[in-house]
Design a protein around this motif. Structure first.
Motif, mmCIF file in Angstrom:
data_model
loop_
_atom_site.group_PDB
_atom_site.id
_atom_site.type_symbol
_atom_site.label_atom_id
_atom_site.label_comp_id
_atom_site.label_asym_id
_atom_site.label_seq_id
_atom_site.Cartn_x
_atom_site.Cartn_y
_atom_site.Cartn_z
ATOM 1 N N LYS A 56 52.933 57.455 68.037
ATOM 2 C CA LYS A 56 52.282 58.269 69.070
ATOM 3 C C LYS A 56 51.460 57.330 69.932
ATOM 4 O O LYS A 56 50.756 56.463 69.431
ATOM 5 C CB LYS A 56 51.376 59.315 68.404
ATOM 6 C CG LYS A 56 50.542 60.115 69.380
ATOM 7 C CD LYS A 56 51.106 61.477 69.563
ATOM 8 C CE LYS A 56 50.229 62.356 70.422
ATOM 9 N NZ LYS A 56 50.432 62.203 71.848
ATOM 10 N N LEU A 57 51.586 57.457 71.235
ATOM 11 C CA LEU A 57 50.814 56.678 72.193
ATOM 12 C C LEU A 57 49.747 57.577 72.811
ATOM 13 O O LEU A 57 49.713 58.781 72.548
ATOM 14 C CB LEU A 57 51.736 56.136 73.294
ATOM 15 C CG LEU A 57 52.944 55.326 72.845
ATOM 16 C CD1 LEU A 57 53.832 55.000 74.035
ATOM 17 C CD2 LEU A 57 52.509 54.064 72.124
ATOM 18 N N ASP A 58 48.906 57.014 73.654
ATOM 19 C CA ASP A 58 47.928 57.849 74.366
ATOM 20 C C ASP A 58 48.642 58.942 75.143
ATOM 21 O O ASP A 58 48.196 60.086 75.164
ATOM 22 C CB ASP A 58 47.086 56.997 75.317
ATOM 23 C CG ASP A 58 46.110 56.106 74.567
ATOM 24 O OD1 ASP A 58 45.796 56.410 73.395
ATOM 25 O OD2 ASP A 58 45.661 55.112 75.154
ATOM 26 N N GLU A 59 49.745 58.580 75.768
ATOM 27 C CA GLU A 59 50.574 59.556 76.484
ATOM 28 C C GLU A 59 52.002 59.407 76.021
ATOM 29 O O GLU A 59 52.691 58.469 76.420
ATOM 30 C CB GLU A 59 50.479 59.324 77.992
ATOM 31 C CG GLU A 59 49.117 59.647 78.555
ATOM 32 C CD GLU A 59 49.088 59.551 80.065
ATOM 33 O OE1 GLU A 59 50.120 59.833 80.703
ATOM 34 O OE2 GLU A 59 48.028 59.203 80.587
ATOM 35 N N GLY A 60 52.453 60.274 75.158
ATOM 36 C CA GLY A 60 53.830 60.254 74.694
ATOM 37 C C GLY A 60 54.015 59.473 73.413
ATOM 38 O O GLY A 60 53.094 59.337 72.600
ATOM 39 N N TYR A 61 55.232 58.940 73.264
ATOM 40 C CA TYR A 61 55.650 58.283 72.029
ATOM 41 C C TYR A 61 56.515 57.072 72.372
ATOM 42 O O TYR A 61 57.086 56.992 73.454
ATOM 43 C CB TYR A 61 56.489 59.249 71.179
ATOM 44 C CG TYR A 61 55.779 60.517 70.830
ATOM 45 C CD1 TYR A 61 55.111 60.645 69.619
ATOM 46 C CD2 TYR A 61 55.763 61.599 71.713
ATOM 47 C CE1 TYR A 61 54.448 61.823 69.297
ATOM 48 C CE2 TYR A 61 55.099 62.768 71.397
ATOM 49 C CZ TYR A 61 54.443 62.871 70.187
ATOM 50 O OH TYR A 61 53.779 64.028 69.870
ATOM 51 N N ARG A 62 56.645 56.180 71.387
ATOM 52 C CA ARG A 62 57.536 55.036 71.541
ATOM 53 C C ARG A 62 58.288 54.822 70.236
ATOM 54 O O ARG A 62 57.684 54.711 69.167
ATOM 55 C CB ARG A 62 56.792 53.761 71.873
ATOM 56 C CG ARG A 62 57.742 52.543 71.983
ATOM 57 C CD ARG A 62 57.040 51.215 72.193
ATOM 58 N NE ARG A 62 56.274 51.238 73.414
ATOM 59 C CZ ARG A 62 54.966 50.948 73.488
ATOM 60 N NH1 ARG A 62 54.293 50.612 72.411
ATOM 61 N NH2 ARG A 62 54.345 50.978 74.640
ATOM 62 N N ALA A 63 59.617 54.755 70.351
ATOM 63 C CA ALA A 63 60.471 54.375 69.230
ATOM 64 C C ALA A 63 60.895 52.931 69.463
ATOM 65 O O ALA A 63 61.286 52.573 70.577
ATOM 66 C CB ALA A 63 61.700 55.277 69.163
ATOM 67 N N SER A 64 60.808 52.108 68.429
ATOM 68 C CA SER A 64 61.238 50.720 68.581
ATOM 69 C C SER A 64 62.005 50.263 67.345
ATOM 70 O O SER A 64 61.719 50.697 66.225
ATOM 71 C CB SER A 64 60.052 49.798 68.859
ATOM 72 O OG SER A 64 59.133 49.832 67.806
ATOM 73 N N LEU A 65 62.978 49.418 67.595
ATOM 74 C CA LEU A 65 63.840 48.900 66.537
ATOM 75 C C LEU A 65 64.264 47.498 66.944
ATOM 76 O O LEU A 65 64.645 47.272 68.100
ATOM 77 C CB LEU A 65 65.069 49.805 66.389
ATOM 78 C CG LEU A 65 66.092 49.474 65.320
ATOM 79 C CD1 LEU A 65 65.488 49.605 63.929
ATOM 80 C CD2 LEU A 65 67.298 50.396 65.443
ATOM 81 N N THR A 66 64.174 46.557 66.018
ATOM 82 C CA THR A 66 64.553 45.181 66.305
ATOM 83 C C THR A 66 65.649 44.733 65.357
ATOM 84 O O THR A 66 65.527 44.889 64.139
ATOM 85 C CB THR A 66 63.339 44.234 66.175
ATOM 86 O OG1 THR A 66 62.324 44.652 67.091
ATOM 87 C CG2 THR A 66 63.726 42.796 66.473
#
Length: 164
Positions: free
Chosen positions: A12-22
């Motif tokens: 969860k970000l301040d505004e929205g979300y971030r999915a990350s995969l490396t």
């Protein structure tokens, strides 16, 4: 670590979300980069996409499969390093870094809200990354849906936990 052995990290970000995969790939940054900008290679992992104008401010075209197309704007483009583009109101980004032996392919998707489509999209991008990994380093993904379905179920649970 293989992309089969992990899930995207969703925050969860301040505004929205971030999915990350490396993913760690044995292939060169140039070979990995070409998977995004060479249309013959691009269609092997995402047949509906076509790179029209590979530059910042350029365009990627999405074939909706019904005879219509959606042009997606490229927000960030650094040769053999960064490709970020609009994904139907969200932002998808591929970032390459390398050490002497490997190329790290970092994928992120930023989205404002969690919808029924979100888990489908993240699972879909995850499968796309596995297809890229297979095309470059092996083994190839033989049945995308059999890989997508369990990922989708896991991402639904992961996203539901974020909603709580």
């Amino acid at each position: 670590m293989s992309g089969y052995e992990m899930l995207a990290d969703i925050k969860k970000l301040d505004e929205g979300y971030r999915a990350s995969l490396t993913l760690t790939l044995a292939s060169s940054p140039e070979d990995v980069w070409n998977m995004f900008i060479d249309n013959e290679k691009l269609k092997k992992w995402f047949d509906e996409l076509q790179m029209l104008d590979p530059k910042e401010g350029g365009t990627i075209r999405f074939n909706k499969g019904d005879g219509t197309f959606e042009d997606l704007g490229i927000h960030e483009f650094e040769e053999q390093s960064v490709l970020a583009f609009d994904w139907f109101g969200e932002l998808v980004k591929f970032h390459l870094t390398s050490d002497q032996a490997n190329t790290l392919l970092n994928f992120t998707e930023e989205f404002r809200t969690i919808t029924d489509q979100t888990a489908k999209d993240i699972a879909g991008w995850h499968v796309c990354l596995l297809v890229i990994e297979g095309l470059l380093d092996g083994p190839k993904v033989e049945n995308r849906m059999s890989v997508w379905q369990p990922l989708y179920e896991k991402y639904k649970k992961q996203l539901a936990a974020l909603r709580e």
